[in-house]
Scaffold this motif. Sequence first.
Motif, PDB file in Angstrom:
ATOM      1  N   ILE A 178       0.847  -1.202   0.000  1.00  0.00           N
ATOM      2  CA  ILE A 178       0.000   0.000   0.000  1.00  0.00           C
ATOM      3  C   ILE A 178       0.880   1.248   0.000  1.00  0.00           C
ATOM      4  O   ILE A 178       1.722   1.430   0.877  1.00  0.00           O
ATOM      5  CB  ILE A 178      -0.945   0.024   1.223  1.00  0.00           C
ATOM      6  N   LEU A 179       0.670   2.095  -1.006  1.00  0.00           N
ATOM      7  CA  LEU A 179       1.396   3.365  -1.079  1.00  0.00           C
ATOM      8  C   LEU A 179       0.401   4.514  -0.975  1.00  0.00           C
ATOM      9  O   LEU A 179      -0.628   4.509  -1.653  1.00  0.00           O
ATOM     10  CB  LEU A 179       2.156   3.483  -2.409  1.00  0.00           C
ATOM     11  N   ALA A 180       0.701   5.476  -0.133  1.00  0.00           N
ATOM     12  CA  ALA A 180      -0.142   6.673  -0.061  1.00  0.00           C
ATOM     13  C   ALA A 180       0.189   7.570  -1.247  1.00  0.00           C
ATOM     14  O   ALA A 180       1.350   7.716  -1.621  1.00  0.00           O
ATOM     15  CB  ALA A 180       0.133   7.422   1.239  1.00  0.00           C
ATOM     16  N   VAL A 181      -0.854   8.144  -1.848  1.00  0.00           N
ATOM     17  CA  VAL A 181      -0.662   9.195  -2.858  1.00  0.00           C
ATOM     18  C   VAL A 181      -1.503  10.359  -2.356  1.00  0.00           C
ATOM     19  O   VAL A 181      -2.726  10.327  -2.412  1.00  0.00           O
ATOM     20  CB  VAL A 181      -1.112   8.736  -4.264  1.00  0.00           C
ATOM     21  N   SER A 182      -0.831  11.368  -1.802  1.00  0.00           N
ATOM     22  CA  SER A 182      -1.578  12.347  -1.003  1.00  0.00           C
ATOM     23  C   SER A 182      -0.993  13.748  -1.103  1.00  0.00           C
ATOM     24  O   SER A 182       0.161  13.941  -1.485  1.00  0.00           O
ATOM     25  CB  SER A 182      -1.542  11.885   0.463  1.00  0.00           C
ATOM     26  N   ASN A 183      -1.822  14.738  -0.722  1.00  0.00           N
ATOM     27  CA  ASN A 183      -1.332  16.116  -0.565  1.00  0.00           C
ATOM     28  C   ASN A 183      -0.871  16.369   0.871  1.00  0.00           C
ATOM     29  O   ASN A 183      -0.337  17.426   1.169  1.00  0.00           O
ATOM     30  CB  ASN A 183      -2.463  17.118  -0.884  1.00  0.00           C
ATOM     31  N   GLN A 184      -1.145  15.422   1.756  1.00  0.00           N
ATOM     32  CA  GLN A 184      -0.808  15.592   3.181  1.00  0.00           C
ATOM     33  C   GLN A 184       0.702  15.409   3.365  1.00  0.00           C
ATOM     34  O   GLN A 184       1.211  14.305   3.234  1.00  0.00           O
ATOM     35  CB  GLN A 184      -1.551  14.552   4.031  1.00  0.00           C
ATOM     36  N   ALA A 185       1.389  16.517   3.688  1.00  0.00           N
ATOM     37  CA  ALA A 185       2.854  16.447   3.762  1.00  0.00           C
ATOM     38  C   ALA A 185       3.374  16.562   5.195  1.00  0.00           C
ATOM     39  O   ALA A 185       4.497  16.967   5.416  1.00  0.00           O
ATOM     40  CB  ALA A 185       3.457  17.550   2.894  1.00  0.00           C
ATOM     41  N   GLU A 186       2.522  16.221   6.169  1.00  0.00           N
ATOM     42  CA  GLU A 186       2.967  16.336   7.569  1.00  0.00           C
ATOM     43  C   GLU A 186       3.713  15.088   8.000  1.00  0.00           C
ATOM     44  O   GLU A 186       3.252  13.963   7.776  1.00  0.00           O
ATOM     45  CB  GLU A 186       1.749  16.526   8.480  1.00  0.00           C
ATOM     46  N   ARG A 187       4.829  15.294   8.656  1.00  0.00           N
ATOM     47  CA  ARG A 187       5.676  14.190   9.115  1.00  0.00           C
ATOM     48  C   ARG A 187       4.889  13.175   9.954  1.00  0.00           C
ATOM     49  O   ARG A 187       5.028  11.964   9.785  1.00  0.00           O
ATOM     50  CB  ARG A 187       6.815  14.798   9.931  1.00  0.00           C
ATOM     51  N   SER A 188       4.023  13.688  10.856  1.00  0.00           N
ATOM     52  CA  SER A 188       3.288  12.782  11.758  1.00  0.00           C
ATOM     53  C   SER A 188       2.330  11.880  10.980  1.00  0.00           C
ATOM     54  O   SER A 188       2.143  10.710  11.316  1.00  0.00           O
ATOM     55  CB  SER A 188       2.516  13.576  12.818  1.00  0.00           C
ATOM     56  N   ILE A 189       1.722  12.418   9.911  1.00  0.00           N
ATOM     57  CA  ILE A 189       0.798  11.617   9.083  1.00  0.00           C
ATOM     58  C   ILE A 189       1.577  10.561   8.298  1.00  0.00           C
ATOM     59  O   ILE A 189       1.172   9.401   8.218  1.00  0.00           O
ATOM     60  CB  ILE A 189      -0.027  12.529   8.139  1.00  0.00           C
ATOM     61  N   ILE A 190       2.719  10.968   7.735  1.00  0.00           N
ATOM     62  CA  ILE A 190       3.556  10.021   6.977  1.00  0.00           C
ATOM     63  C   ILE A 190       3.973   8.868   7.893  1.00  0.00           C
ATOM     64  O   ILE A 190       3.856   7.695   7.532  1.00  0.00           O
ATOM     65  CB  ILE A 190       4.799  10.738   6.389  1.00  0.00           C
ATOM     66  N   LEU A 191       4.429   9.212   9.098  1.00  0.00           N
ATOM     67  CA  LEU A 191       4.869   8.189  10.054  1.00  0.00           C
ATOM     68  C   LEU A 191       3.738   7.240  10.413  1.00  0.00           C
ATOM     69  O   LEU A 191       3.921   6.028  10.452  1.00  0.00           O
ATOM     70  CB  LEU A 191       5.403   8.851  11.338  1.00  0.00           C
ATOM     71  N   ARG A 192       2.551   7.806  10.664  1.00  0.00           N
ATOM     72  CA  ARG A 192       1.400   6.962  11.035  1.00  0.00           C
ATOM     73  C   ARG A 192       1.030   6.009   9.907  1.00  0.00           C
ATOM     74  O   ARG A 192       0.705   4.853  10.132  1.00  0.00           O
ATOM     75  CB  ARG A 192       0.191   7.821  11.415  1.00  0.00           C
ATOM     76  N   PHE A 193       1.102   6.515   8.667  1.00  0.00           N
ATOM     77  CA  PHE A 193       0.763   5.666   7.520  1.00  0.00           C
ATOM     78  C   PHE A 193       1.736   4.490   7.438  1.00  0.00           C
ATOM     79  O   PHE A 193       1.332   3.350   7.240  1.00  0.00           O
ATOM     80  CB  PHE A 193       0.795   6.487   6.220  1.00  0.00           C
TER      81      PHE A 193
END
Length: 209
Positions: free
Chosen positions: A81-96
């Motif tokens: 699973i790869l995220a393709v997103s506009n969300q560029a927050e470190r905490s969101i990337i880490l959670r994903f």
Amino acid sequence: MHKNNMNLAIVDDHPMVLEGLKSLLQQNEMFQIFSFTKGAAVLDFILENRIDVLLLDIVLKGGNGLDFCKIIKKQSPNTLILAVSNQAERSIILRFLENGGSGYILKNADAKEIMQCIQDAINGKLALCKDVQEIMAKPSLINYEIPRITKRELQILKAVSEGQTSAEIADKLFISVITVETHRRNLMQKFQAKNMIELVKIATDNKLI
């Protein structure tokens, strides 16, 4: 994994993004492509069908990509699973990534970079686009000394995180609005935050509230 005949699914509720990704990926003959606008539709599909690679948006009308990533990995552990997103927050990337994601691509990445990330994930690497690599390389505030705050500042920080206005906080704490505003400014300075949203996020990340 069948590298010559892979099922690739895209979940995004923006038709233009969906079409753009589909037309890009259709140039690669190893993928059979499925597209969905809702995370729930993928959950149904995956019960009956194999998905080798899933490109998942984080912000969806019918739910949250972070949660879908976790649920899909439970149902189908072999799906990349790869995220393709506009969300560029470190905490969101880490959670994903913590929820089982194999990579994270920002929507401003070009076609070549998107294809490279998908290939990296298939080859068993962590697939992060260049901008995400830079975000992850920056030290987070957790590595810094957490600023010392007074009991009064903590009260104000908690109230702000609950969405209270300066006037409401002033009423509750029996102080003037100007005093509340001064505390808010001091807190932003102490934490080097650009705005109150960032301040609350930093304080939450550091478990102050």
